[in-house]
Motif scaffolding. Sequence first.
Motif, PDB file in Angstrom:
ATOM      1  N   ALA A 161       0.466  -1.267   0.185  1.00 15.53           N
ATOM      2  CA  ALA A 161       0.217  -0.021   0.120  1.00 15.53           C
ATOM      3  C   ALA A 161       0.756   1.105   0.593  1.00 15.53           C
ATOM      4  O   ALA A 161       0.525   2.611  -0.698  1.00 15.53           O
ATOM      5  CB  ALA A 161      -0.868  -0.088   1.142  1.00 15.53           C
ATOM      6  N   ALA A 162       1.962   0.981   0.383  1.00 18.88           N
ATOM      7  CA  ALA A 162       2.720   2.308   0.576  1.00 18.88           C
ATOM      8  C   ALA A 162       3.549   2.995  -0.738  1.00 18.88           C
ATOM      9  O   ALA A 162       3.495   3.583  -1.240  1.00 18.88           O
ATOM     10  CB  ALA A 162       4.345   2.103   1.646  1.00 18.88           C
ATOM     11  N   PHE A 163       3.884   1.275  -1.471  1.00 20.54           N
ATOM     12  CA  PHE A 163       4.138   1.480  -3.003  1.00 20.54           C
ATOM     13  C   PHE A 163       3.029   2.346  -3.840  1.00 20.54           C
ATOM     14  O   PHE A 163       3.486   3.028  -4.624  1.00 20.54           O
ATOM     15  CB  PHE A 163       4.866   0.551  -3.406  1.00 20.54           C
ATOM     16  N   ALA A 164       1.716   1.989  -3.062  1.00 18.66           N
ATOM     17  CA  ALA A 164       0.733   2.794  -5.003  1.00 18.66           C
ATOM     18  C   ALA A 164       0.691   3.878  -3.852  1.00 18.66           C
ATOM     19  O   ALA A 164      -0.011   4.801  -4.765  1.00 18.66           O
ATOM     20  CB  ALA A 164      -0.528   1.882  -3.982  1.00 18.66           C
ATOM     21  N   ALA A 165       0.832   4.602  -2.438  1.00 15.87           N
ATOM     22  CA  ALA A 165       0.372   5.600  -1.959  1.00 15.87           C
ATOM     23  C   ALA A 165       1.530   6.666  -3.121  1.00 15.87           C
ATOM     24  O   ALA A 165       1.656   7.497  -2.626  1.00 15.87           O
ATOM     25  CB  ALA A 165       0.524   5.299  -0.603  1.00 15.87           C
ATOM     26  N   ILE A 170       2.122   2.537 -15.288  1.00 24.61           N
ATOM     27  CA  ILE A 170       1.788   3.123 -14.087  1.00 24.61           C
ATOM     28  C   ILE A 170       1.592   1.206 -13.172  1.00 24.61           C
ATOM     29  O   ILE A 170       2.023   0.329 -12.687  1.00 24.61           O
ATOM     30  CB  ILE A 170       0.823   4.052 -13.566  1.00 24.61           C
ATOM     31  N   VAL A 171       0.447   0.818 -13.773  1.00 22.54           N
ATOM     32  CA  VAL A 171       0.517  -0.819 -13.782  1.00 22.54           C
ATOM     33  C   VAL A 171       1.499  -1.747 -14.450  1.00 22.54           C
ATOM     34  O   VAL A 171       1.485  -2.597 -13.343  1.00 22.54           O
ATOM     35  CB  VAL A 171      -1.402  -1.562 -13.661  1.00 22.54           C
ATOM     36  N   PHE A 172       1.486  -1.516 -15.679  1.00 28.56           N
ATOM     37  CA  PHE A 172       2.191  -2.981 -16.483  1.00 28.56           C
ATOM     38  C   PHE A 172       3.183  -2.592 -16.604  1.00 28.56           C
ATOM     39  O   PHE A 172       3.950  -3.500 -16.642  1.00 28.56           O
ATOM     40  CB  PHE A 172       1.188  -2.674 -17.778  1.00 28.56           C
ATOM     41  N   PHE A 192       1.816 -12.157   0.655  1.00 30.40           N
ATOM     42  CA  PHE A 192       2.510 -11.129   0.505  1.00 30.40           C
ATOM     43  C   PHE A 192       1.024  -9.520  -0.535  1.00 30.40           C
ATOM     44  O   PHE A 192       2.286  -8.641  -0.070  1.00 30.40           O
ATOM     45  CB  PHE A 192       3.957 -10.861  -0.201  1.00 30.40           C
ATOM     46  N   GLN A 193       0.915 -10.301  -1.386  1.00 25.62           N
ATOM     47  CA  GLN A 193       0.776  -9.694  -2.594  1.00 25.62           C
ATOM     48  C   GLN A 193      -0.810  -8.992  -2.382  1.00 25.62           C
ATOM     49  O   GLN A 193      -1.243  -9.422  -1.997  1.00 25.62           O
ATOM     50  CB  GLN A 193       1.154  -9.106  -3.509  1.00 25.62           C
ATOM     51  N   PHE A 194      -1.747  -8.004  -2.477  1.00 30.67           N
ATOM     52  CA  PHE A 194      -2.954  -8.290  -2.314  1.00 30.67           C
ATOM     53  C   PHE A 194      -3.521  -7.366  -3.922  1.00 30.67           C
ATOM     54  O   PHE A 194      -4.138  -7.758  -5.007  1.00 30.67           O
ATOM     55  CB  PHE A 194      -3.853  -7.298  -1.563  1.00 30.67           C
ATOM     56  N   LEU A 195      -3.194  -5.708  -4.386  1.00 25.27           N
ATOM     57  CA  LEU A 195      -2.984  -5.411  -5.462  1.00 25.27           C
ATOM     58  C   LEU A 195      -3.106  -5.874  -7.185  1.00 25.27           C
ATOM     59  O   LEU A 195      -4.412  -5.915  -8.135  1.00 25.27           O
ATOM     60  CB  LEU A 195      -1.995  -4.214  -5.654  1.00 25.27           C
ATOM     61  N   PRO A 196      -2.000  -6.598  -7.387  1.00 24.57           N
ATOM     62  CA  PRO A 196      -1.734  -7.373  -7.981  1.00 24.57           C
ATOM     63  C   PRO A 196      -3.639  -7.411  -9.019  1.00 24.57           C
ATOM     64  O   PRO A 196      -3.547  -8.175  -9.925  1.00 24.57           O
ATOM     65  CB  PRO A 196      -0.491  -8.187  -8.621  1.00 24.57           C
ATOM     66  N   PHE A 197      -3.900  -8.398  -7.578  1.00 29.61           N
ATOM     67  CA  PHE A 197      -5.421 -10.296  -8.095  1.00 29.61           C
ATOM     68  C   PHE A 197      -6.434  -8.552  -8.481  1.00 29.61           C
ATOM     69  O   PHE A 197      -7.549  -9.185  -9.271  1.00 29.61           O
ATOM     70  CB  PHE A 197      -5.585  -9.920  -6.784  1.00 29.61           C
ATOM     71  N   ILE A 198      -6.359  -8.175  -7.741  1.00 33.56           N
ATOM     72  CA  ILE A 198      -7.343  -6.636  -8.157  1.00 33.56           C
ATOM     73  C   ILE A 198      -7.532  -5.591  -9.484  1.00 33.56           C
ATOM     74  O   ILE A 198      -8.100  -6.370 -10.083  1.00 33.56           O
ATOM     75  CB  ILE A 198      -7.591  -5.112  -7.881  1.00 33.56           C
ATOM     76  N   TRP A 199      -6.450  -5.407  -9.671  1.00 24.67           N
ATOM     77  CA  TRP A 199      -6.298  -4.777 -11.142  1.00 24.67           C
ATOM     78  C   TRP A 199      -5.885  -6.565 -12.566  1.00 24.67           C
ATOM     79  O   TRP A 199      -6.445  -6.187 -13.394  1.00 24.67           O
ATOM     80  CB  TRP A 199      -4.488  -3.809 -11.138  1.00 24.67           C
ATOM     81  N   GLN A 214     -15.302  -6.870  -8.234  1.00 23.19           N
ATOM     82  CA  GLN A 214     -15.440  -6.228  -6.998  1.00 23.19           C
ATOM     83  C   GLN A 214     -15.297  -7.100  -6.136  1.00 23.19           C
ATOM     84  O   GLN A 214     -15.440  -6.387  -4.961  1.00 23.19           O
ATOM     85  CB  GLN A 214     -17.678  -6.762  -7.236  1.00 23.19           C
ATOM     86  N   GLY A 215     -15.300  -7.982  -6.073  1.00 23.12           N
ATOM     87  CA  GLY A 215     -14.847  -8.676  -4.585  1.00 23.12           C
ATOM     88  C   GLY A 215     -13.726  -9.018  -3.582  1.00 23.12           C
ATOM     89  O   GLY A 215     -13.831  -8.904  -3.144  1.00 23.12           O
ATOM     90  N   LEU A 216     -13.082  -8.556  -5.575  1.00 24.44           N
ATOM     91  CA  LEU A 216     -11.632  -8.092  -4.780  1.00 24.44           C
ATOM     92  C   LEU A 216     -11.124  -6.849  -4.075  1.00 24.44           C
ATOM     93  O   LEU A 216     -10.496  -6.827  -2.898  1.00 24.44           O
ATOM     94  CB  LEU A 216     -10.528  -8.455  -5.871  1.00 24.44           C
ATOM     95  N   ILE A 217     -12.269  -5.835  -4.132  1.00 18.18           N
ATOM     96  CA  ILE A 217     -11.654  -4.779  -3.532  1.00 18.18           C
ATOM     97  C   ILE A 217     -12.468  -4.260  -2.779  1.00 18.18           C
ATOM     98  O   ILE A 217     -12.316  -4.090  -1.885  1.00 18.18           O
ATOM     99  CB  ILE A 217     -12.332  -3.718  -4.774  1.00 18.18           C
ATOM    100  N   ARG A 218     -13.918  -5.065  -2.177  1.00 16.62           N
ATOM    101  CA  ARG A 218     -14.330  -5.140  -2.029  1.00 16.62           C
ATOM    102  C   ARG A 218     -13.479  -5.992  -0.137  1.00 16.62           C
ATOM    103  O   ARG A 218     -13.363  -5.872   1.510  1.00 16.62           O
ATOM    104  CB  ARG A 218     -15.986  -6.350  -1.211  1.00 16.62           C
ATOM    105  N   MET A 219     -12.963  -7.325  -0.477  1.00 17.77           N
ATOM    106  CA  MET A 219     -12.127  -7.593   0.177  1.00 17.77           C
ATOM    107  C   MET A 219     -10.865  -6.950   0.785  1.00 17.77           C
ATOM    108  O   MET A 219     -10.260  -7.126   2.170  1.00 17.77           O
ATOM    109  CB  MET A 219     -11.887  -9.048  -0.484  1.00 17.77           C
ATOM    110  N   TYR A 220     -10.368  -5.690  -0.501  1.00 15.75           N
ATOM    111  CA  TYR A 220      -9.719  -5.402  -0.129  1.00 15.75           C
ATOM    112  C   TYR A 220      -9.299  -4.311   1.177  1.00 15.75           C
ATOM    113  O   TYR A 220      -8.095  -3.896   2.219  1.00 15.75           O
ATOM    114  CB  TYR A 220      -8.829  -4.524  -1.021  1.00 15.75           C
ATOM    115  N   LYS A 221     -10.499  -3.383   0.833  1.00 11.08           N
ATOM    116  CA  LYS A 221     -11.338  -2.700   2.280  1.00 11.08           C
ATOM    117  C   LYS A 221     -10.862  -3.014   3.096  1.00 11.08           C
ATOM    118  O   LYS A 221     -10.509  -2.484   4.581  1.00 11.08           O
ATOM    119  CB  LYS A 221     -12.274  -2.088   1.800  1.00 11.08           C
TER     120      LYS A 221
END
Length: 322
Positions: A157-161, A180-182, A215-222, A289-296
Amino acid sequence: MAETGEQSASCPEDEAPEAATTYIIPKKEISMVPDMGKWKRSQAYADYMGFILTLNEGVKGKKLTSDYDVSETVEKLLDLLGILDRWINETPPVDQPSRFGNKAYRTWFSKLEQEAEALVSAVLPAEKAAAAPEIAVYLKESVGNPTRIDYGTGHEAAFAAFLCCLCKVGALRISDQLAIVFKVFNRYLQVMRKLQRTYRMEPAGSQGVWGLDDFQFLPFIWGSSQFIDHPTLEPRHFIDERVVNEHHQDYIFLDCIRFINEMKTGPFAEHSNQLWNISAVPSWSKVNQGLIRMYKAECLEKFPVIQHFKFGSLLSIQPAKP
């Protein structure tokens, strides 16, 4: 998409903060569980979530190998990550009795601590040089903890920040979304995996088999957004190793699965139960959508993660503007 209501902080096209901005060194503001309300109402939360969701929308249906612009700032960020990677080669693990948490990581980290501001200055346009000390804090926070020699979703999250701050000062633009993502985030993932492997880093706050990933979460969302409306690949296919090996160069999600398959042994349903469950969801848009809810719920609303988050002028603890 159901969750895009919070898109308040995309990469502004020409809307960098006014020249009079006073930058401040970010610091922790969430010291007790009741402070979590402050975080969820903050401008930082609105901006951070807006940034994540804007990128989520931007990569929808796109492959890693598709065509997109690569700006000078993106090239500079790739150079920065290349330097971090090179330092790993220059700092081999030391002999020690314990298998995990190799102390050479601390040597590597202290180099980043010394150089972070200079590295960030090299990425920023000259007129934004004053922002370097503030933004460098997020870079240092994004690579793991030198005391515990661990890494987790709070560091991610700090890297995304860090990237969000670069957008807020206008160094990254709306046209950089795919890169930014790819390019940048993907390169960051490679460097973090190399750190994890080289120094045998512990997962920070891991929920074991009940977490999505150590370790990760954001790459699963994107990564799930990349698959939305795919003509043939469905969620059930990502647990098929043949599919993973064939398509991982096009899709971040599959590249993450490939890394898990490399690092873990035994049946997938046992070592990665949450992901196994996701493979039963009927569509990628529902997965997304489920992963975004889960991330929050699992990351952004968890005190043990957010107590470490730091707030400055670019990601402010002040209540979000209505």
